[in-house]
Design a protein around this motif. Structure first.
Motif, PDB file in Angstrom:
ATOM      1  N   ILE A   1     -11.969   3.471   2.616  1.00 29.51           N
ATOM      2  CA  ILE A   1     -11.246   2.217   2.378  1.00 29.51           C
ATOM      3  C   ILE A   1     -10.521   1.719   3.624  1.00 29.51           C
ATOM      4  O   ILE A   1      -9.997   0.598   3.631  1.00 29.51           O
ATOM      5  CB  ILE A   1     -10.219   2.355   1.220  1.00 29.51           C
ATOM      6  CG1 ILE A   1      -9.153   3.398   1.554  1.00 29.51           C
ATOM      7  CG2 ILE A   1     -10.929   2.684  -0.085  1.00 29.51           C
ATOM      8  CD1 ILE A   1      -7.989   3.429   0.581  1.00 29.51           C
TER       9      ILE A   1
ATOM     10  N   SER B   1     -12.424  10.000   1.391  1.00 34.91           N
ATOM     11  CA  SER B   1     -11.983   8.939   0.488  1.00 34.91           C
ATOM     12  C   SER B   1     -11.127   7.906   1.204  1.00 34.91           C
ATOM     13  O   SER B   1     -11.279   6.694   0.986  1.00 34.91           O
ATOM     14  CB  SER B   1     -11.204   9.541  -0.685  1.00 34.91           C
ATOM     15  OG  SER B   1     -12.033  10.340  -1.491  1.00 34.91           O
ATOM     16  N   TYR B   2     -10.210   8.366   2.071  1.00 36.25           N
ATOM     17  CA  TYR B   2      -9.354   7.425   2.781  1.00 36.25           C
ATOM     18  C   TYR B   2     -10.156   6.634   3.810  1.00 36.25           C
ATOM     19  O   TYR B   2     -10.000   5.419   3.940  1.00 36.25           O
ATOM     20  CB  TYR B   2      -8.198   8.170   3.465  1.00 36.25           C
ATOM     21  CG  TYR B   2      -6.928   7.343   3.576  1.00 36.25           C
ATOM     22  CD1 TYR B   2      -6.951   6.008   4.001  1.00 36.25           C
ATOM     23  CD2 TYR B   2      -5.684   7.890   3.265  1.00 36.25           C
ATOM     24  CE1 TYR B   2      -5.796   5.262   4.105  1.00 36.25           C
ATOM     25  CE2 TYR B   2      -4.519   7.143   3.357  1.00 36.25           C
ATOM     26  CZ  TYR B   2      -4.579   5.826   3.776  1.00 36.25           C
ATOM     27  OH  TYR B   2      -3.432   5.070   3.879  1.00 36.25           O
TER      28      TYR B   2
ATOM     29  N   PHE C   1      -7.714   8.830  -5.189  1.00 40.00           N
ATOM     30  CA  PHE C   1      -8.445   7.770  -4.497  1.00 40.00           C
ATOM     31  C   PHE C   1      -9.558   7.163  -5.338  1.00 40.00           C
ATOM     32  O   PHE C   1     -10.277   6.274  -4.859  1.00 40.00           O
ATOM     33  CB  PHE C   1      -9.029   8.303  -3.183  1.00 40.00           C
ATOM     34  CG  PHE C   1      -7.990   8.559  -2.126  1.00 40.00           C
ATOM     35  CD1 PHE C   1      -7.470   7.519  -1.373  1.00 40.00           C
ATOM     36  CD2 PHE C   1      -7.518   9.842  -1.890  1.00 40.00           C
ATOM     37  CE1 PHE C   1      -6.507   7.748  -0.395  1.00 40.00           C
ATOM     38  CE2 PHE C   1      -6.562  10.086  -0.924  1.00 40.00           C
ATOM     39  CZ  PHE C   1      -6.048   9.035  -0.168  1.00 40.00           C
TER      40      PHE C   1
ATOM     41  N   TYR D   1     -10.107   2.901  -6.228  1.00 40.84           N
ATOM     42  CA  TYR D   1     -10.435   1.824  -5.294  1.00 40.84           C
ATOM     43  C   TYR D   1     -11.855   1.317  -5.509  1.00 40.84           C
ATOM     44  O   TYR D   1     -12.674   1.959  -6.165  1.00 40.84           O
ATOM     45  CB  TYR D   1     -10.244   2.308  -3.850  1.00 40.84           C
ATOM     46  CG  TYR D   1      -8.807   2.563  -3.505  1.00 40.84           C
ATOM     47  CD1 TYR D   1      -7.976   1.528  -3.074  1.00 40.84           C
ATOM     48  CD2 TYR D   1      -8.250   3.835  -3.627  1.00 40.84           C
ATOM     49  CE1 TYR D   1      -6.645   1.755  -2.770  1.00 40.84           C
ATOM     50  CE2 TYR D   1      -6.920   4.073  -3.329  1.00 40.84           C
ATOM     51  CZ  TYR D   1      -6.118   3.027  -2.903  1.00 40.84           C
ATOM     52  OH  TYR D   1      -4.797   3.243  -2.612  1.00 40.84           O
TER      53      TYR D   1
ATOM     54  N   VAL E   1       0.727   0.722  -5.080  1.00 44.20           N
ATOM     55  CA  VAL E   1      -0.148   1.866  -5.282  1.00 44.20           C
ATOM     56  C   VAL E   1       0.414   3.054  -4.511  1.00 44.20           C
ATOM     57  O   VAL E   1       0.960   2.889  -3.420  1.00 44.20           O
ATOM     58  CB  VAL E   1      -1.601   1.550  -4.846  1.00 44.20           C
ATOM     59  CG1 VAL E   1      -1.673   1.217  -3.356  1.00 44.20           C
ATOM     60  CG2 VAL E   1      -2.537   2.701  -5.183  1.00 44.20           C
TER      61      VAL E   1
ATOM     62  N   HIS F   1     -12.718   1.929 -10.712  1.00 42.70           N
ATOM     63  CA  HIS F   1     -12.051   0.739 -10.177  1.00 42.70           C
ATOM     64  C   HIS F   1     -12.093  -0.437 -11.158  1.00 42.70           C
ATOM     65  O   HIS F   1     -11.068  -1.094 -11.388  1.00 42.70           O
ATOM     66  CB  HIS F   1     -12.697   0.327  -8.854  1.00 42.70           C
ATOM     67  CG  HIS F   1     -12.171  -0.963  -8.304  1.00 42.70           C
ATOM     68  ND1 HIS F   1     -10.926  -1.062  -7.718  1.00 42.70           N
ATOM     69  CD2 HIS F   1     -12.703  -2.215  -8.262  1.00 42.70           C
ATOM     70  CE1 HIS F   1     -10.717  -2.304  -7.339  1.00 42.70           C
ATOM     71  NE2 HIS F   1     -11.777  -3.020  -7.657  1.00 42.70           N
TER      72      HIS F   1
ATOM     73  N   SER G   1      -6.849  -2.090   3.913  1.00 42.55           N
ATOM     74  CA  SER G   1      -7.433  -0.802   3.521  1.00 42.55           C
ATOM     75  C   SER G   1      -7.470  -0.662   1.999  1.00 42.55           C
ATOM     76  O   SER G   1      -6.734   0.125   1.411  1.00 42.55           O
ATOM     77  CB  SER G   1      -6.652   0.350   4.155  1.00 42.55           C
ATOM     78  OG  SER G   1      -6.729   0.288   5.571  1.00 42.55           O
ATOM     79  N   GLY G   2      -8.309  -1.484   1.374  1.00 41.42           N
ATOM     80  CA  GLY G   2      -8.545  -1.335  -0.058  1.00 41.42           C
ATOM     81  C   GLY G   2      -7.760  -2.238  -0.974  1.00 41.42           C
ATOM     82  O   GLY G   2      -7.974  -2.203  -2.193  1.00 41.42           O
ATOM     83  N   LEU G   3      -6.839  -3.051  -0.448  1.00 42.67           N
ATOM     84  CA  LEU G   3      -6.036  -3.913  -1.324  1.00 42.67           C
ATOM     85  C   LEU G   3      -6.736  -5.228  -1.665  1.00 42.67           C
ATOM     86  O   LEU G   3      -6.475  -5.809  -2.723  1.00 42.67           O
ATOM     87  CB  LEU G   3      -4.673  -4.221  -0.683  1.00 42.67           C
ATOM     88  CG  LEU G   3      -3.703  -3.061  -0.502  1.00 42.67           C
ATOM     89  CD1 LEU G   3      -2.323  -3.590  -0.116  1.00 42.67           C
ATOM     90  CD2 LEU G   3      -3.610  -2.198  -1.757  1.00 42.67           C
TER      91      LEU G   3
ATOM     92  N   HIS H   1       0.827  -1.212   0.000  1.00 41.61           N
ATOM     93  CA  HIS H   1       0.000   0.000   0.000  1.00 41.61           C
ATOM     94  C   HIS H   1       0.860   1.260   0.000  1.00 41.61           C
ATOM     95  O   HIS H   1       2.084   1.215  -0.007  1.00 41.61           O
ATOM     96  CB  HIS H   1      -0.917  -0.012   1.228  1.00 41.61           C
ATOM     97  CG  HIS H   1      -2.268   0.573   0.970  1.00 41.61           C
ATOM     98  ND1 HIS H   1      -2.451   1.801   0.393  1.00 41.61           N
ATOM     99  CD2 HIS H   1      -3.520   0.094   1.218  1.00 41.61           C
ATOM    100  CE1 HIS H   1      -3.736   2.052   0.291  1.00 41.61           C
ATOM    101  NE2 HIS H   1      -4.411   1.028   0.776  1.00 41.61           N
TER     102      HIS H   1
END
Length: 296
Positions: free
Chosen positions: A202, A198-199, A270, A273, A115, A279, A48-50, A40
């Protein structure tokens, strides 16, 4: 899709990872399946989003090892929440070695996936290597100096000065933490309109909204884009054209130096994701690229 918990050592510290076993043998050879090493960005954790990216790649036949850096997420290490560019690159290389030892994989067909901040790490980690078969750099941050200039277009100079002062205080005195994401006008690493929302969208259960304030000083000397020309493997660079966090022009310059395949998306940092409009396209392009360059 289920994953197995895996640990490996980096610098004597135990790092935690998830191993997804690739489905089918479409990309396998007698030596085994290709394996993706996934990491990440700034203060990010694997939860967190992976996972959507890892599951999509495993579904087409790639093993995936997604890991947390030392001091973050489920990995051990002290001090916590402190970004060291050299330390993270060491962790990435240790993860590559761990991935090569996984059952059923081909140790000579590593795929490096990163990323944001890790999108730069993969360039440095892949340089001069013959066991790397492909590289994917998604919205990569490849030049800290360019990122600083880029940030001036979106932040007030006083806000950047305040972050720098806190970073210097942390470096020479007692460590000081600052939020990873905060609202505009507040102290934090990412304070642009919408970045916090946005953060948080995720963020996984191990993620913490704090990071050692020295991170800005670390970024100043971070120039992994210089290694792009030394990447021997096929490289896919995915650029968000309206990226306010990682300068798209620097990513394009590194891609050109590496003779990379480049994909552009009319979105912000962002917006790649799961749950965003772009995405599916981002994942589809990764799958197309990897199927082509890894075909037995």
């Amino acid at each position: 899709m289920k994953h197995a918990d895996v640990t490996f050592l980096s610098g004597g510290v135990e790092c935690h990872a998830w191993h997804y076993t690739g489905e089918g043998d479409a990309l396998a050879t007698d030596a085994g399946r290709p394996v993706v090493v996934m990491a990440h960005g700034l203060a990010g954790t694997k939860d967190s989003g992976l996972e959507p990216f890892a599951e999509a790649l495993a579904a087409v036949g790639l093993d995936v090892l997604a890991f947390d850096y030392r001091g973050f997420g489920s990995s051990a290490g002290e001090p916590r929440q402190t970004v060291s560019m050299a330390g993270q690159l060491e962790d990435y290389r240790a993860a590559m070695s761990a991935a090569a030892r996984l059952p059923g994989v081909d140790p000579r067909r590593l795929v490096l996936w990163g990323v944001s901040l890790a999108g730069g790490h993969v360039l440095a980690a892949a340089a001069h290597r013959d066991d790397v078969a492909a590289v994917v750099a998604l919205t990569p941050l490849v030049d800290g100096v360019a990122a600083g200039r880029h940030a001036l277009a979106f932040h007030k100079p006083t806000a950047m000065l305040r972050s720098t002062v806190v970073g210097l205080q942390s470096k020479v005195g007692r460590p000081r933490m600052m939020p990873v994401v905060a609202r505009p006008g507040e102290l934090g690493c990412l304070t642009l309109e919408g970045s916090m929302e946005s953060y948080l969208a995720i963020a996984g259960p191990t993620w913490r909204n704090e990071v050692d304030a020295t991170v800005g000083l670390e970024l100043g000397n971070h120039r992994p884009g210089k290694a792009a020309a030394d990447v021997r493997a096929p490289l896919l660079v995915q650029i968000a054209d309206f990226d306010r966090s990682a300068p798209p022009q620097a990513a394009a310059k590194a891609a050109f130096a590496a003779r990379a395949e480049v994909r552009h998306y009319p979105c912000d940092h962002f917006d790649v994701y799961a749950g965003t409009a772009w995405h599916d396209a981002v994942v589809a392009h990764q799958v197309l690229f990897l199927r082509r360059v890894l075909a037995p």
